[in-house]
Design an enzyme around this catalytic site. Structure first.
Site, short mmCIF file in Angstrom:
data_model
loop_
_atom_site.label_atom_id
_atom_site.label_comp_id
_atom_site.label_asym_id
_atom_site.label_seq_id
_atom_site.Cartn_x
_atom_site.Cartn_y
_atom_site.Cartn_z
CG ASP A 256 -3.61 -7.75 6.18
OD1 ASP A 256 -3.52 -9.12 6.83
OD2 ASP A 256 -4.43 -7.64 5.29
NE ARG B 80 -5.75 -5.08 2.29
CZ ARG B 80 -4.93 -5.19 3.16
NH1 ARG B 80 -3.77 -6.58 2.24
NH2 ARG B 80 -3.89 -3.86 3.25
CE1 TYR C 147 -2.12 -14.89 4.75
CE2 TYR C 147 -3.90 -13.56 4.92
CZ TYR C 147 -2.90 -13.47 5.77
OH TYR C 147 -2.00 -12.55 6.20
N PRO D 271 0.78 -16.33 9.85
CG PRO D 271 1.15 -15.55 7.07
CD PRO D 271 1.58 -17.04 8.24
#
Lengths: 750, 750
Positions: A57, A305, A313, A389
């Site tokens: 993302d 987001r 996470y 990530p």
């Protein structure tokens, strides 16, 4: 090099210029480039459906700059969540161990001010892929509409599995040949739909991404076996012959396996859960990017987001991969993940009613040993690098791989330049992948470790060190700091091997030129062209310089001619104009006879005289190309002056160019700086291009190159297709529209 | 009031809330509003096709602000040509009459810096209409998708001619009734295609706009006659019953004729030709907006456009309308028009190979005597005002008419407020039309006249006067200067009649409140809310304040609470919070029982404490509405502080608000300022809204209003439709996306 012979005589055979395996961000970036060049391309993906939520993302500054060069950054900018600040949360120094708690210990900007026109934003991968698909469609339709119909629309073919591969090495150096053969099987819908169940949560069906996680086994062999068993029910097969090929098929890359290339490196011990929820919480920084370290319960990274979602996470547990112990996948559930977050974030509460997506993964840190087979078959993205990530690198680096490669291949296919350019892909991108893994080693440990209890606690992570690492990593993670090494297309001093991954990419040493970096101190050779505002001389409109650098395949020569009221500057400019206008100039030598030079080279000028005292007629004709249909071109000459509404870009000052001396800059089609020198040093420019460009006009072709030029003229892909395409993009037909598609986001930023 | 009886019993009858006649920019703006509110709407146009090129093109700052409130300004901004500078060209003082020539005598900015986030841009009407159509479709589909299916998709019905009209005045004040009946005839394609031939030029077929010019006769009666003659071949007829109706059907308005209203004013003697070409010229300012006055050959206005086009407005000749002499239309050709331009622009040459569109017109200056029939049938756009096109006003003022009207009607239809609000349409917009005509009288004469030879030449136009007129007109032409007079929705002192067009719009004097303008000196009551950058408290993202003011039908109460670290400010804020939270508050009283108050009122806060020292939990709950599904709302509290990448908006300073005192501002759904006062003056706010809002919760309804409230509850349009719609738009479901659709264009501008 093939599982089974692809030579079954009953199969249909299709010939393409480029075959792309994998339609994730890297594959789509490649297809996007090809759509701009009118290259016959097929792109296949074994999955039957595209991604709708979750996955990667974070989009870094440089990625947005690239998107803007393809005219869709504004779609991302509008839909995404913008992350402005990172908040660091840690146990207070005086914490009572019986009452675990956290406090905000620091704030830092998420993107260093001034670095780019853009800042880091977050938007889920499915939307990014949608923008690529729209862009590919729009541009490959334009190609078709130009009347040739040869390249046609590039469409992603889903549920298509490559099942065998062969390569004829004897044809590798014949640019016009088709050395690659791949057998494709078209799967039925049943076969191509991943067998993952939606998780049920709060009564909703929720997508989880475990089937794509590295905790899941590769299912390609299963798909092949299964579709073989299904026999007649399986779809048809065909042979595709290709001139070039890209494997962008992920960490389990089938293409990499065919080539026999290896990923080198290790897995870490860290297992992380990821979930996208609409949080219900009293944590005050839930809309900030946060790194939360608890005393002894692990850490959470918070990524706010779009659509009210927040990604968490969360460090779950460690697994001892050294001893071969496997993770218990049944313990990976949304309930377990949020429970960990709740523990880490005490005393704040966090829960959710809406869960959008979740997955779990183990961090692996590996780099491919080779990125290409004979510069004919290439690998990009997760196929050649895997890592954590959490620094938001994966999707970005993958797309940037393909962005680096696409134009190089397309230019070879079109006969513009020599195949020697292609070696720079591995030299430049494998080096980046290596740097990425070193970075990730350090960053993952810092993030996964527990905070140091005090200065004596050497095993814990010192929070000052953590903050510094975050800040120092910035130039790297944004990709603004990328500095490609010396090569035949990057004219700088030093060892190409040492500055890259060890590949020899200097080419013919006799044409090698070196930059005079001090002519433009802040336009660094090897780095991307920074962006400052300049005004169009003809209409006073301000443009961020990068907005002028659309990804349309042209090289750019930018002439900073200084104050052209000064007789010396003016005289030097006029002499340069004469050389450029000559029939023997590189502009004309490397441009096909029936095209205009601005389909191969775009000549831009930025002067520093007051705008009101100059008109475009003060510049030699090559800077305002004439068209019998449209008159003069008003979109090539710019000025460093005050705008009415958007301030003064101070381009000369901020680029480090002395107005009395000036500078010339050569930019690659991907906005990276090839050369910096004196603005009238025509000889160096000519020598630079002669190192790899192919002479197009028969009378200019040296004997040694004639065979090669003939191969191109035999090519089925006629050059006029390219001409129409690039004419359109460069704006000879639609100039204003093409230029107006840029967006100005942050004023005055580099 | 009808040509023929609409009561034919064999015809199908359709009932709608709003019938719009005319699908030009005014009609589309109206339909666009209706799509946001989920109102059952039909929009018909007698023409069979939409416009593809030519027509109006200039878009003023305020129009772009409005487009941004509907989320499509960015499409215009990217595709349009931006006009930054006006160059004035005139004969030199020492000109030799035997060698006519022109020189650039001055330059002025096209838009005064700081006026708006936007500048004037140019894009042809066809694209604007396309953006409206897309926006209407997207939003009315959203309405339908919300599951009710009642309002459905609003689609423009082309080739549909209204042929009779009747109005039942006895139902005029019954908001739920359908007093309007219109018979519609669906034309065949042949009938609805205008009988204009494309002009041939340089071998191309070129569209000309003469059939829409005021030099052409009205063809409505022809269409009616023709379709009658065609008899059975003509399409079907139907009856539409409507609660409200808008005539946006142009200068020859059929609706206006049915109402018997008049256009008052005159035609001028000036005939102008207009052409869109790609110019081939050595005139250095061809990409600037230019006013070129020749010594004795007339004048040209140059408007550079998108796609390399340039529009030329050229004075051709004068016609003596007083003596009834008609223009010889055969003399109006592209060749004649360019020949005039060539003469005026000597010694520069100008010609073209590509002609996109051309027309000619005579300037008329007229205003409608009435803008509505019983506040049931309204007129907008060219139907009630015609004038010179050269100041780029026509399309802008027309759209702004409908922008002013749409929300007022929709709110009545939904039972939100009283019909008395509707009277403000004529009061506000007829006054604007009157001002426009006065402006146009002066401006046209200046532009059409020949330049003064010297100070003694009183008949000629003095160029200093011309330049001054240009500059002074700016606040008016950009529409930023619009200042609506006192009314029940604009709380300022003075005579409503004098400040408007003479209509009485104060309503119930007992609830009238007055503003304390000095609380926010630069947020002028009656004018649109200026835009400055503020930061979201929760995520530090900068927003231009106007980006927060989407056109979604809500009223907004903006609380400038100052530095809330200050105990006094904090205490006042908390008391205000208690009053707002009470069950009796206007937030709750005027919100339907099953909705959230933020579907009717949006409460926004802008504080001036340092961002880092505050969290949203320092604000009372009404400023961060809670949802069981989504938790707290993070998109209502803003701060006047430095951003990381876009500077400091200095909102308190530039709005003229003292941080120690604060201010409250009430904004209409169209971004105009209704009231300014003390930030905790709850009583004034409550009184203001009680002047026109209708109590929704039965227990709050005073006896006198209960009948009316019942009428709404009988309405076929259920309120939950609206709730879902506005919830979506306000962002309770999609908050970030809705807010992220704004675009930031010029930093720090008002």
């Amino acid at each position: 090099m093939s599982l089974t012979s692809p030579e079954r005589s009953d199969l249909e055979v299709d010939e393409v210029d480029v075959l792309i395996v994998g339609a994730g961000p890297a594959g789509l970036m490649m297809a996007n480039w090809m759509s701009r060049w009118g290259v016959r391309t097929r792109i296949v993906d074994k999955r039957g459906t595209k991604i709708y939520n979750g996955q990667a993302d974070g989009l870094q500054c440089r990625t947005l700059e690239i998107f803007d060069s393809f005219d869709f950054a504004h779609r991302v900018w509008r839909e995404s969540n913008h992350m402005l600040e990172i908040c660091l949360w840690n146990p207070p120094e005086d914490m009572d161990p019986a009452n675990p708690s956290i406090v905000r210990s620091d704030r830092i900007p998420d993107t260093i001010p001034g670095l780019s026109r853009f800042t880091e934003v977050v938007l889920h991968q499915g939307r990014i892929e949608r923008f690529f698909l729209d862009s590919i469609k729009e541009n490959s339709i334009r190609t078709s509409c130009n009347g040739t119909g040869l390249a046609g629309e590039i469409q992603v073919e889903r549920g298509v599995l490559p099942i065998s591969f062969s390569f004829d090495e004897s044809l590798a150096e014949d640019n016009a040949a088709y050395p690659i053969q791949v057998r494709l099987r078209h799967l039925t819908e049943e076969e191509s739909t991943p067998a993952h169940k939606a998780t049920s949560n709060n009564g909703q069906a929720v997508q989880n991404g475990l089937f794509r996680s590295n905790l899941a086994a590769d299912d390609t062999q299963d798909l092949i076996r299964q579709s073989g068993v299904l026999g007649a029910k399986a779809g048809r097969e065909e042979i595709v012959k290709a001139r070039y090929m890209l494997g962008a098929d992920g960490a389990h890359s089938w293409v990499r396996q065919q080539l026999g290339f290896k990923l080198e490196g290790d897995s870490t011990d860290y297992i992380w859960g990821v979930m996208d929820v609409i949080p219900i919480t009293d944590f005050p920084d839930i809309r900030m990017r946060c790194a939360v370290h608890s005393e002894s319960s692990g850490s959470v990274m918070i990524i706010p987001r779009e659509n009210k979602l927040v990604r968490l996470y969360i460090q779950l547990t460690t697994t001892n991969t050294a001893s071969g112990q496997k993770v218990d996948r049944s313990s990976l559930t949304p309930e377990a993940i949020i429970a960990s977050a709740q523990k880490i974030m005490r005393p704040y509460s966090i829960t959710y009613k809406y869960l959008d997506w979740w997955t779990a993964y183990q961090i692996g840190q590996r780099v491919g040993d080779k990125f290409s087979l004979n510069e004919r078959v290439f690998l990009a993205g997760d196929a050649v690098h895997t890592h954590s990530p959490k620094a938001g690198q994966g999707m970005n680096v993958s797309m940037q791989d393909a962005y680096n490669l696409g134009w190089k291949i397309a230019g070879c296919l079109k006969g513009r330049w020599d195949r020697s350019v292609l070696k720079t892909y591995q030299s430049e991108r494998r080096r980046i992948a290596q740097d990425l893994i070193s970075f990730d080693h350090r960053f993952s440990r810092l993030f996964s470790g527990r905070p140091a209890k005090n200065a004596m606690d050497k095993e814990g992570v010192n929070m000052e060190v953590f903050k510094k690492a975050f800040e120092e990593a910035h130039m790297f993670t944004t990709a603004i700091g990328i500095d490609y090494g010396a090569s035949l297309i990057v004219a700088k001093e030093g060892s190409a091997e040492k500055q890259g991954d060890g590949t020899d990419v200097i080419g013919d040493a006799s044409t090698r030129v070196f930059s005079k970096q001090d002519r433009a101190k802040d336009i660094k050779v090897g780095m991307r062209m920074p962006s400052l505002k300049v005004l169009n001389q003809s209409d006073a409109r301000p443009w961020h310089f990068q907005e002028l650098l659309k990804s349309n395949g042209t090289w750019r020569v930018v002439i900073f001619a200084g104050d052209i009221r000064n007789a010396d500057n003016k005289a030097r400019l006029d002499v340069l104009g004469q050389k450029l206008a000559s029939a023997e100039s590189f502009l004309n030598r490397y441009t096909p006879a029936n095209e205009k030079y601005d389909s191969v080279f775009e000549l831009l000028a930025v002067h520093s005289a007051p705008r009101r005292e100059i008109t475009i007629f003060d510049f030699p004709e090559p800077f305002r190309p004439w068209s019998d249909q449209d008159g003069w071109d008003y979109w090539k000459i710019f000025v460093d002056d005050e705008s009415y509404h958007e301030g003064h870009g101070q381009a000369y000052k901020n680029y480090g160019v002395d107005p009395s001396i000036g500078a010339a800059v050569i930019l690659r089609p991907d906005q990276y700086v090839s050369w910096v020198g004196d603005f009238d040093d025509y000889a160096a420019m000519d020598s630079f291009f002669s190192g790899f460009m192919l002479v197009q006009s028969p009378s200019h072709i040296p004997t040694t190159q004639r065979g090669q030029a003939k191969a191109f003229s035999d090519n089925k892909q006629p050059l006029f297709l390219l001409e129409q395409k690039l004419t359109y993009m460069n704006g000879s037909k639609n100039g204003v529209t093409a230029m107006q598609q840029g967006i100005s986001v942050v004023n005055g930023a580099l």
